[in-house]
Design a protein around this motif. Sequence first.
Motif, PDB file in Angstrom:
ATOM      1  N   GLY A 155      -3.586   3.938 -18.224  1.00  0.00           N
ATOM      2  CA  GLY A 155      -3.750   5.077 -17.334  1.00  0.00           C
ATOM      3  C   GLY A 155      -4.439   4.769 -16.028  1.00  0.00           C
ATOM      4  O   GLY A 155      -4.670   5.665 -15.214  1.00  0.00           O
ATOM      5  N   GLU A 156      -4.774   3.495 -15.787  1.00  0.00           N
ATOM      6  CA  GLU A 156      -5.457   3.118 -14.548  1.00  0.00           C
ATOM      7  C   GLU A 156      -4.432   2.902 -13.439  1.00  0.00           C
ATOM      8  O   GLU A 156      -3.381   2.302 -13.659  1.00  0.00           O
ATOM      9  CB  GLU A 156      -6.264   1.835 -14.765  1.00  0.00           C
ATOM     10  N   ALA A 174      -4.415   3.556  -1.851  1.00  0.00           N
ATOM     11  CA  ALA A 174      -2.954   3.521  -1.687  1.00  0.00           C
ATOM     12  C   ALA A 174      -2.385   4.875  -2.071  1.00  0.00           C
ATOM     13  O   ALA A 174      -1.415   4.972  -2.809  1.00  0.00           O
ATOM     14  CB  ALA A 174      -2.365   2.415  -2.548  1.00  0.00           C
ATOM     15  N   ASN A 175      -2.993   5.926  -1.560  1.00  0.00           N
ATOM     16  CA  ASN A 175      -2.599   7.276  -1.967  1.00  0.00           C
ATOM     17  C   ASN A 175      -1.921   8.065  -0.848  1.00  0.00           C
ATOM     18  O   ASN A 175      -1.981   9.290  -0.812  1.00  0.00           O
ATOM     19  CB  ASN A 175      -3.818   8.052  -2.476  1.00  0.00           C
ATOM     20  N   ALA A 176      -1.288   7.348   0.098  1.00  0.00           N
ATOM     21  CA  ALA A 176      -0.583   8.032   1.184  1.00  0.00           C
ATOM     22  C   ALA A 176       0.783   8.498   0.672  1.00  0.00           C
ATOM     23  O   ALA A 176       1.678   7.690   0.427  1.00  0.00           O
ATOM     24  CB  ALA A 176      -0.418   7.082   2.369  1.00  0.00           C
ATOM     25  N   PHE A 225       0.831  -1.203   0.000  1.00  0.00           N
ATOM     26  CA  PHE A 225       0.000   0.000   0.000  1.00  0.00           C
ATOM     27  C   PHE A 225       0.867   1.256   0.000  1.00  0.00           C
ATOM     28  O   PHE A 225       0.456   2.303   0.504  1.00  0.00           O
ATOM     29  CB  PHE A 225      -0.946   0.000   1.202  1.00  0.00           C
ATOM     30  N   SER A 226       2.048   1.164  -0.561  1.00  0.00           N
ATOM     31  CA  SER A 226       2.904   2.351  -0.660  1.00  0.00           C
ATOM     32  C   SER A 226       2.317   3.336  -1.671  1.00  0.00           C
ATOM     33  O   SER A 226       1.462   2.975  -2.495  1.00  0.00           O
ATOM     34  CB  SER A 226       4.320   1.950  -1.074  1.00  0.00           C
ATOM     35  N   SER A 279      -0.440   3.989  -6.227  1.00  0.00           N
ATOM     36  CA  SER A 279      -1.513   4.845  -6.766  1.00  0.00           C
ATOM     37  C   SER A 279      -1.147   5.442  -8.121  1.00  0.00           C
ATOM     38  O   SER A 279      -1.952   6.132  -8.739  1.00  0.00           O
ATOM     39  CB  SER A 279      -1.827   5.976  -5.773  1.00  0.00           C
ATOM     40  N   TRP A 280       0.060   5.177  -8.608  1.00  0.00           N
ATOM     41  CA  TRP A 280       0.491   5.743  -9.882  1.00  0.00           C
ATOM     42  C   TRP A 280      -0.186   5.026 -11.052  1.00  0.00           C
ATOM     43  O   TRP A 280      -0.552   3.862 -10.965  1.00  0.00           O
ATOM     44  CB  TRP A 280       2.009   5.643 -10.028  1.00  0.00           C
ATOM     45  N   SER A 281      -0.304   5.748 -12.160  1.00  0.00           N
ATOM     46  CA  SER A 281      -0.949   5.182 -13.343  1.00  0.00           C
ATOM     47  C   SER A 281      -0.129   4.033 -13.914  1.00  0.00           C
ATOM     48  O   SER A 281       1.098   4.029 -13.864  1.00  0.00           O
ATOM     49  CB  SER A 281      -1.129   6.264 -14.415  1.00  0.00           C
TER      50      SER A 281
END
Length: 414
Positions: A170-171, A279-281, A159-160, A164-166
């Motif tokens: 692009g997902e 996972a956007n921390a 969950f780093s 959250s990166w594309s």
Amino acid sequence: MKRMPKQQRGAAMIIFIGLLPVMMMLFAFAMHLAQQMLAHARLLEAAEVASLAVAAQNEPTQAESEQLAKAIVDFYIKDNVGDLAVSVDQDACTYASGCMQEAGELAPSMQTDVVVQAKYNSWLAYREIGIEDQFELKGGSLSKRYLPKPVDVYFIVDFSYSMSWSWTNGEPKFDIVKETLARVVEQLRLYNQYNQDKSRIALIGFNKYSVRKVSGKRVLYNMDIYDTTTETVARMFEDKPPASSYYQYYDYYYPKNFHDVPLTEDYDHFLAELDTMTANARYAGTHSWQGMLRSAVVSNEATNLNPDQVFIVLSDGHDNEITYNGVRTNRYLKMLVNSGLCQKLFDNMRSKKGRHGEAISVKAGVIGIDFLLDKESNGFYDCVGEKNIYHASQGPDVYKYILQMLNEETGRLK
């Protein structure tokens, strides 16, 4: 050459004429037997093909199975009189029924028995010796389809922030992982139709911490609280206290945006909990050993074990550096593995027994999410073995590799 005397020729003719009825009967019997043998061989072939076809179906009804078997047998047998009688019987051999233990089988199976009965016109009728105008034949074939064993799957998920990166189309990476886990759940639902004991699934998340839901709230835990790798591994099955209040409320650096989902066969609950996670921390790093140490506790506490225990790590990057014995290193997981982390984890599971007393099998693998693991520094090579390290270069690869580890075959036929 001397000719046979007339008297002897006459005697031979009398014997021949006397034996002619017997010879005709033998000929008729041989013809009838040949017809029966040919018809029976064709009938058995039709039953075998029908049995294999029915066994290969997914979730058929009894009516659908009988309809398929009848269509195949009708295609094979053309010289019958009237309708063919086709019956289909299926029986599961599972751990729960005790059948597997009695038969010495290593996997559950579904046995399909197709029986065919047909009537034929005789090529020759000779009622004096019991050859009627018509005769009936009956035969069948038994096919065995080996089914997936019920499994306990531990997904150890990164969950780093980089999750959250594309990625593909692009997902975000983590969104693809969530979608993939939902597909895996549906596959497990399909497998479960064959097993009284259901496959179970758990999620163990990690970034710099492990997170659990306690009384409805997410709480941070540090699974690595000892000074040496030797002590950490020695006490790896002991649960740990929550992290200090300073870290619990410092959401800017350690936001609690995920939590463990204990081993469950309630897939709807699992998916509902997974749907709340992100996972956007931004400052959440990667400490993969947090996930591995937590999985040791979770798996050790599990009961009613399924015969296959599967540990699957999903991560997209190198571990962050930490200071150990005054030295900065990104090989901390490797140090723990060298101290026995993975060996002890897997041996502990193998020492247990399944819910029906069967031996436990352990599989483990790591899927790099758009990430090539470095063999020299990454501890997972020593943990699970090089052949169990996978590189998912595109989103669909994640699903493919998970099924490969779960043995995606819906069964093999015998």
